[in-house]
Design a protein around this motif. Structure first.
Motif, PDB file in Angstrom:
ATOM      1  N   GLY A 160       0.807  -1.212   0.000  1.00  0.00           N
ATOM      2  CA  GLY A 160       0.000   0.000   0.000  1.00  0.00           C
ATOM      3  C   GLY A 160       0.839   1.259   0.000  1.00  0.00           C
ATOM      4  N   LEU A 161       2.134   1.112   0.149  1.00  0.00           N
ATOM      5  CA  LEU A 161       3.074   2.228   0.065  1.00  0.00           C
ATOM      6  C   LEU A 161       3.174   2.766  -1.363  1.00  0.00           C
ATOM      7  N   ALA A 162       2.935   1.922  -2.354  1.00  0.00           N
ATOM      8  CA  ALA A 162       3.210   2.256  -3.752  1.00  0.00           C
ATOM      9  C   ALA A 162       2.690   3.618  -4.210  1.00  0.00           C
ATOM     10  N   PRO A 163       1.435   3.983  -4.006  1.00  0.00           N
ATOM     11  CA  PRO A 163       0.981   5.264  -4.564  1.00  0.00           C
ATOM     12  C   PRO A 163       1.574   6.486  -3.876  1.00  0.00           C
ATOM     13  N   PHE A 164       2.180   6.287  -2.709  1.00  0.00           N
ATOM     14  CA  PHE A 164       2.715   7.429  -1.988  1.00  0.00           C
ATOM     15  C   PHE A 164       4.090   7.867  -2.484  1.00  0.00           C
ATOM     16  N   ALA A 165       4.773   7.045  -3.250  1.00  0.00           N
ATOM     17  CA  ALA A 165       6.082   7.445  -3.784  1.00  0.00           C
ATOM     18  C   ALA A 165       5.923   8.604  -4.764  1.00  0.00           C
ATOM     19  N   THR A 166       4.941   8.518  -5.664  1.00  0.00           N
ATOM     20  CA  THR A 166       4.736   9.617  -6.621  1.00  0.00           C
ATOM     21  C   THR A 166       4.182  10.848  -5.902  1.00  0.00           C
ATOM     22  N   LEU A 167       3.343  10.641  -4.883  1.00  0.00           N
ATOM     23  CA  LEU A 167       2.833  11.773  -4.113  1.00  0.00           C
ATOM     24  C   LEU A 167       3.970  12.468  -3.368  1.00  0.00           C
ATOM     25  N   ALA A 168       4.849  11.691  -2.738  1.00  0.00           N
ATOM     26  CA  ALA A 168       5.981  12.277  -2.005  1.00  0.00           C
ATOM     27  C   ALA A 168       6.870  13.096  -2.940  1.00  0.00           C
ATOM     28  N   ALA A 169       7.083  12.616  -4.155  1.00  0.00           N
ATOM     29  CA  ALA A 169       7.886  13.369  -5.130  1.00  0.00           C
ATOM     30  C   ALA A 169       7.210  14.697  -5.479  1.00  0.00           C
ATOM     31  N   ALA A 170       5.894  14.671  -5.686  1.00  0.00           N
ATOM     32  CA  ALA A 170       5.155  15.904  -5.995  1.00  0.00           C
ATOM     33  C   ALA A 170       5.191  16.878  -4.822  1.00  0.00           C
ATOM     34  N   LEU A 171       5.052  16.371  -3.607  1.00  0.00           N
ATOM     35  CA  LEU A 171       5.100  17.226  -2.422  1.00  0.00           C
ATOM     36  C   LEU A 171       6.487  17.837  -2.247  1.00  0.00           C
ATOM     37  N   ALA A 172       7.529  17.039  -2.499  1.00  0.00           N
ATOM     38  CA  ALA A 172       8.902  17.535  -2.367  1.00  0.00           C
ATOM     39  C   ALA A 172       9.159  18.664  -3.362  1.00  0.00           C
ATOM     40  N   ARG A 173       8.646  18.533  -4.599  1.00  0.00           N
ATOM     41  CA  ARG A 173       8.817  19.605  -5.604  1.00  0.00           C
ATOM     42  C   ARG A 173       8.161  20.904  -5.143  1.00  0.00           C
ATOM     43  N   ARG A 174       7.088  20.810  -4.364  1.00  0.00           N
ATOM     44  CA  ARG A 174       6.379  21.994  -3.859  1.00  0.00           C
ATOM     45  C   ARG A 174       6.995  22.525  -2.563  1.00  0.00           C
TER      46      ARG A 174
END
Length: 154
Positions: free
Chosen positions: A121-135
């Motif tokens: 269930g961790l899988a979808p959070f990797a792309t979210l974490a990348a988007a949050l880090a860019r912001r």
């Protein structure tokens, strides 16, 4: 926009006897995928398994020039389809339909994001974490599993 692609396996990183990360050349999907979306995967050309299975997009893979080149999937071997994905070889083809689902809406700073995941269930959070880090959005991940062997990305 939705794509049905024959994605070539570019790598298969085994994390344990049950977990792996499969990298797929799927630039069409990678270009339009957003955090939290998924693909429907047909793990073999045969009839077993008959139906596609959903897999969250784990990572958007980038080419050397920074353009989207593919996606990765975090997999846990639990049945016929996930066993086929676990055993996929470099150069083999896996059918992917996507991206599907409503994407996450990343929080803008100064707000903070709290993410809760377990096992694959961790899988979808990797792309979210990348988007949050860019912001520049502060984030905290709460990550659990049945045992320590289910926790790979601490």
């Amino acid at each position: 926009m939705l794509f049905d692609v024959a994605a070539e396996v570019t790598s298969n990183t085994r994390l344990s006897s049950d977990y792996n990360v499969l990298a797929l050349a799927a630039p069409e999907i990678a270009r339009v995928a957003r955090p939290g979306q998924f693909v429907m995967v047909k793990s073999s050309p045969g009839l077993d398994p008959l139906l596609r299975r959903p897999f969250s997009i784990f990572e958007i893979l980038l080419a050397a020039d920074g353009t989207p080149a593919g996606i990765s999937l975090l997999n846990k071997r639990v049945g016929v389809g996930t066993d086929q994905i676990y055993g996929a070889r470099h150069g083999s083809v896996i059918r992917c339909l996507g991206p599907l689902g409503q994407p996450f809406v990343p929080v803008e700073p100064p707000g903070a994001a709290w993410m809760v995941a377990g096992g694959v269930g961790l899988a979808p959070f990797a792309t979210l974490a990348a988007a949050l880090a860019r912001r520049g959005t502060p984030m905290t991940l709460f990550y659990g599993g049945r045992s320590a062997k289910d926790l790979y990305y601490q």
